[in-house]
Scaffold this active site. Structure first.
Site, PDB file in Angstrom:
ATOM      1  N   LEU A 253     -35.950 -30.234 -49.928  1.00  0.00           N
ATOM      2  CA  LEU A 253     -37.490 -30.395 -49.208  1.00  0.00           C
ATOM      3  C   LEU A 253     -38.327 -29.532 -49.852  1.00  0.00           C
ATOM      4  O   LEU A 253     -38.078 -28.692 -50.372  1.00  0.00           O
ATOM      5  CB  LEU A 253     -37.156 -30.082 -47.697  1.00  0.00           C
ATOM      6  CG  LEU A 253     -36.145 -30.669 -46.856  1.00  0.00           C
ATOM      7  CD1 LEU A 253     -36.172 -30.221 -45.385  1.00  0.00           C
ATOM      8  CD2 LEU A 253     -36.350 -32.131 -46.995  1.00  0.00           C
TER       9      LEU A 253
ATOM     10  N   SER B 149     -42.617 -33.850 -55.247  1.00  0.00           N
ATOM     11  CA  SER B 149     -41.248 -34.767 -55.212  1.00  0.00           C
ATOM     12  C   SER B 149     -40.013 -33.814 -55.382  1.00  0.00           C
ATOM     13  O   SER B 149     -40.219 -32.872 -56.128  1.00  0.00           O
ATOM     14  CB  SER B 149     -41.453 -35.959 -56.325  1.00  0.00           C
ATOM     15  OG  SER B 149     -40.271 -36.334 -56.647  1.00  0.00           O
TER      16      SER B 149
ATOM     17  N   HIS C  22     -42.298 -32.932 -47.593  1.00  0.00           N
ATOM     18  CA  HIS C  22     -41.638 -32.979 -46.268  1.00  0.00           C
ATOM     19  C   HIS C  22     -42.276 -32.036 -45.023  1.00  0.00           C
ATOM     20  O   HIS C  22     -42.161 -32.322 -44.135  1.00  0.00           O
ATOM     21  CB  HIS C  22     -40.147 -32.632 -46.637  1.00  0.00           C
ATOM     22  CG  HIS C  22     -39.606 -33.407 -47.707  1.00  0.00           C
ATOM     23  ND1 HIS C  22     -39.182 -32.887 -49.096  1.00  0.00           N
ATOM     24  CD2 HIS C  22     -39.108 -34.848 -47.639  1.00  0.00           C
ATOM     25  CE1 HIS C  22     -38.915 -33.946 -49.725  1.00  0.00           C
ATOM     26  NE2 HIS C  22     -38.573 -34.977 -48.891  1.00  0.00           N
TER      27      HIS C  22
HETATM   28  P1  AMP Z   1     -37.409 -38.217 -49.917  1.00  0.00           P
HETATM   29  O1  AMP Z   1     -36.730 -37.096 -49.163  1.00  0.00           O
HETATM   30  O2  AMP Z   1     -37.965 -38.236 -51.131  1.00  0.00           O
HETATM   31  O3  AMP Z   1     -36.631 -39.585 -49.492  1.00  0.00           O
HETATM   32  O4  AMP Z   1     -38.623 -38.358 -48.842  1.00  0.00           O
HETATM   33  C1  AMP Z   1     -38.503 -38.398 -47.565  1.00  0.00           C
HETATM   34  C2  AMP Z   1     -39.951 -38.535 -46.818  1.00  0.00           C
HETATM   35  O5  AMP Z   1     -40.888 -37.364 -47.451  1.00  0.00           O
HETATM   36  C3  AMP Z   1     -40.447 -39.945 -47.369  1.00  0.00           C
HETATM   37  O6  AMP Z   1     -41.212 -40.411 -46.312  1.00  0.00           O
HETATM   38  C4  AMP Z   1     -41.596 -39.549 -48.416  1.00  0.00           C
HETATM   39  O7  AMP Z   1     -42.501 -40.591 -48.659  1.00  0.00           O
HETATM   40  C5  AMP Z   1     -41.975 -38.251 -47.852  1.00  0.00           C
HETATM   41  N1  AMP Z   1     -42.436 -37.346 -48.911  1.00  0.00           N
HETATM   42  C6  AMP Z   1     -42.111 -37.246 -50.160  1.00  0.00           C
HETATM   43  N2  AMP Z   1     -42.771 -36.450 -50.990  1.00  0.00           N
HETATM   44  C7  AMP Z   1     -43.914 -36.186 -50.420  1.00  0.00           C
HETATM   45  C8  AMP Z   1     -45.352 -35.787 -50.591  1.00  0.00           C
HETATM   46  N3  AMP Z   1     -45.587 -35.301 -51.834  1.00  0.00           N
HETATM   47  N4  AMP Z   1     -46.117 -36.087 -49.657  1.00  0.00           N
HETATM   48  C9  AMP Z   1     -46.104 -36.720 -48.441  1.00  0.00           C
HETATM   49  N5  AMP Z   1     -44.778 -37.148 -48.331  1.00  0.00           N
HETATM   50  C10 AMP Z   1     -43.846 -37.001 -49.040  1.00  0.00           C
END
Ligand code: AMP
Length: 288
Positions: A36, A190, A40
């Protein structure tokens, strides 16, 4: 804050909280794959403001990774993740153990809409969006949230889930989009950014700068999608990005091409890209 590993204990806890809660008690849900970061955290904060109970899931979903992708090396940092959830105001972290979670009888394959998955990341990652919709629907059936929060960083995923929820689950939960959280230099946050080597970290912000320059071109009028895509390819190549998967301009609601001169406004246009820096794949987008 509670950390739960079994779907049955989560459901027992949710039942108790719903029973004890006021009328109109709302559950907000933030699905994640862990590792995270501030992106997140922003989702969790949005959920906190909008819901009585905030559930964050942490689950690296094997169904959404292709055979040559980074499932094995995907970062797993549960302890620090749990701390971030607690500090950000989550009530429950649900981190199911993969084997039993995937074996549950209630897990049913759910397909993503063809019109949304046939472009951008879809053809490059066969099975990816079906893997996402299958697991997200599985989580939704277990958690039964009123609201679920998704980042616009994964714009295509947001559209796919919003459509799936309406088509398969009767529109519950309501899907809430959250704007992309970026580093000061513009790089979208990310979990995969930690793979970037120092020189790649320097180059990475140029990706968003190029998308933003494309946005300004559209906003100033009189360009077509093809012209903007050509501009982006040239600009990215000049910035040292030699492995480009796609740089595309689409209708932001349907992901269909837009004919003729682009007309900016109301977030109707999405400029989306996927590029590699070394071995790290970056995706990003801006809305116009
Ligand atoms: P993940 O853990 O990468 O699968 O992401 C989980 C959630 O967090 C998803 O809805 C992503 O779109 C969101 N997310 C990931 N990176 C970002 C970011 N930089 N800004 C906003 N939401 C994000």
């Amino acid at each position: 804050m509670k950390v739960l590993r079994q779907a049955s204990s989560l459901q027992a806890e949710l039942n108790r909280r719903r029973r004890e809660g006021r009328t109109g008690f709302t559950v907000g849900f933030v699905p994640t794959m862990g590792a995270l970061h501030r992106g997140h955290a922003e989702l969790i904060r949005h959920a906190r403001r909008a819901s009585d109970l905030v559930v964050v899931s942490i689950f690296v979903n094997p169904l959404q990774f292709g055979p040559t992708e980074d499932l094995a090396r995907y970062p797993r940092t549960l302890e620090t993740d749990v701390r971030l959830c607690e500090q950000t105001g989550a009530d429950i972290v649900f981190a199911p153990e993969a084997k039993s979670f995937l074996k549950m009888k209630s897990l049913k394959p759910v397909r993503a809409a063809v019109s949304l998955k046939k472009v951008l990341c879809g053809p490059l990652r066969p099975g990816h969006f079906d893997g996402v919709t299958t697991i997200v629907a599985h989580f939704f059936r277990i958690v039964r949230p009123d609201l679920a929060f998704f980042g616009l960083k994964d714009y295509q995923q947001y559209l796919v889930i919003d459509e799936m929820t309406k088509r398969v689950l009767g529109g519950k939960p309501h899907i809430v989009p959250v704007p992309t959280v970026r580093e000061k230099n513009g790089l979208a946050m990310s979990s995969r950014n930690r793979y970037l080597k120092p020189a790649e970290k320097k180059a990475a912000p140029l990706f968003h700068k190029a998308l933003d320059a494309a946005r300004r071109r559209i906003a100033s009028g009189k360009v077509t999608a093809a012209e903007v895509e050509r501009f982006l390819h040239q600009r990215m190549a000049a910035s040292g990005f030699f492995k480009i998967q796609y740089l595309k301009v689409y209708d932001a609601r349907t992901l269909k091409p837009i004919r003729g001169v682009l007309r900016a406004g109301e977030n109707r246009i999405v400029i989306a890209g996927a590029v590699f820096l070394g071995g790290t794949r970056l995706i990003d987008n801006v809305l116009v």
